[in-house]
Design a protein around this motif. Structure first.
Motif, PDB file in Angstrom:
ATOM      1  N   VAL A 139       0.833  -1.207   0.000  1.00 38.50           N
ATOM      2  CA  VAL A 139       0.000   0.000   0.000  1.00 38.50           C
ATOM      3  C   VAL A 139       0.866   1.254   0.000  1.00 38.50           C
ATOM      4  N   LEU A 140       1.852   1.288   0.882  1.00 38.43           N
ATOM      5  CA  LEU A 140       2.683   2.487   1.015  1.00 38.43           C
ATOM      6  C   LEU A 140       3.628   2.662  -0.170  1.00 38.43           C
ATOM      7  N   SER A 141       4.154   1.560  -0.692  1.00 37.26           N
ATOM      8  CA  SER A 141       5.001   1.638  -1.891  1.00 37.26           C
ATOM      9  C   SER A 141       4.205   2.143  -3.087  1.00 37.26           C
ATOM     10  N   ASP A 142       2.973   1.659  -3.231  1.00 35.43           N
ATOM     11  CA  ASP A 142       2.115   2.123  -4.323  1.00 35.43           C
ATOM     12  C   ASP A 142       1.840   3.622  -4.221  1.00 35.43           C
ATOM     13  N   ASP A 143       1.858   4.146  -2.994  1.00 31.44           N
ATOM     14  CA  ASP A 143       1.652   5.584  -2.790  1.00 31.44           C
ATOM     15  C   ASP A 143       2.925   6.385  -3.019  1.00 31.44           C
ATOM     16  N   GLY A 144       4.031   5.699  -3.330  1.00 30.31           N
ATOM     17  CA  GLY A 144       5.274   6.386  -3.640  1.00 30.31           C
ATOM     18  C   GLY A 144       6.260   6.501  -2.492  1.00 30.31           C
ATOM     19  N   HIS A 145       5.944   5.908  -1.364  1.00 25.52           N
ATOM     20  CA  HIS A 145       6.845   5.966  -0.215  1.00 25.52           C
ATOM     21  C   HIS A 145       7.924   4.893  -0.315  1.00 25.52           C
ATOM     22  N   THR A 146       9.062   5.166   0.281  1.00 25.22           N
ATOM     23  CA  THR A 146      10.104   4.160   0.429  1.00 25.22           C
ATOM     24  C   THR A 146       9.774   3.388   1.701  1.00 25.22           C
ATOM     25  N   VAL A 147       9.749   2.059   1.610  1.00 23.42           N
ATOM     26  CA  VAL A 147       9.347   1.236   2.743  1.00 23.42           C
ATOM     27  C   VAL A 147      10.478   0.293   3.137  1.00 23.42           C
ATOM     28  N   VAL A 148      10.708   0.223   4.438  1.00 25.67           N
ATOM     29  CA  VAL A 148      11.673  -0.695   5.019  1.00 25.67           C
ATOM     30  C   VAL A 148      10.910  -1.505   6.056  1.00 25.67           C
ATOM     31  N   THR A 149      11.235  -2.808   6.183  1.00 26.71           N
ATOM     32  CA  THR A 149      10.513  -3.645   7.141  1.00 26.71           C
ATOM     33  C   THR A 149      11.474  -4.286   8.143  1.00 26.71           C
ATOM     34  N   ALA A 150      10.894  -4.670   9.275  1.00 21.82           N
ATOM     35  CA  ALA A 150      11.620  -5.389  10.310  1.00 21.82           C
ATOM     36  C   ALA A 150      10.631  -6.325  10.992  1.00 21.82           C
TER      37      ALA A 150
END
Length: 124
Positions: free
Chosen positions: A20-31
């Motif tokens: 969802v957040l990547s589709d909105d153009g944000h850079t996403v990192v997970t842990a």
């Protein structure tokens, strides 16, 4: 756009938020836990954190306490997520900007991100 950190041991939740957040153009990192989350924060300071309440190794309240105890990270807004009622979570955790009850709607995520990133001075 913003850098968003998602800290959740439930792969499905992390994957959904990432998409969802990547589709909105944000850079996403997970842990997958709080300890990994703190390492990700140290490596690249995120603009916003989605943090699960219950996780192995280091849970959400412990990560919140660590973030709040460091002046470099205490200003990062945190969305604390749990399937437990907010009152129950509030007894063990403080310092988060918003509580998001699981299961949540995608629209809630969009609204929270827009509101929290708009409130921050100097946003891109």
């Amino acid at each position: 756009m913003a850098m968003v950190l998602i800290v959740d041991d439930e792969f499905g939740i992390a994957e959904l938020l990432d998409a969802v957040l990547s589709d909105d153009g944000h850079t996403v990192v997970t842990a997958a836990n709080g300890r990994q989350g703190l390492a990700r924060v140290a490596a690249a300071r995120p603009d916003l954190i989605f943090l699960d309440f219950m996780m192995p190794v280091m849970d959400g309240p412990a990560m919140l306490a660590a973030l709040g105890g460091d002046p470099a990270t205490s200003g990062i807004p945190v969305v604390l997520m749990s399937s437990m009622p907010e009152d129950t979570v509030r007894e063990r955790a403080s310092g988060h900007a918003v509580f998001l009850r699981k299961p949540f709607r995608i629209r809630q995520v969009h609204d929270l991100v827009a509101a929290l990133l708009t409130e921050r001075p100097g946003d891109k």
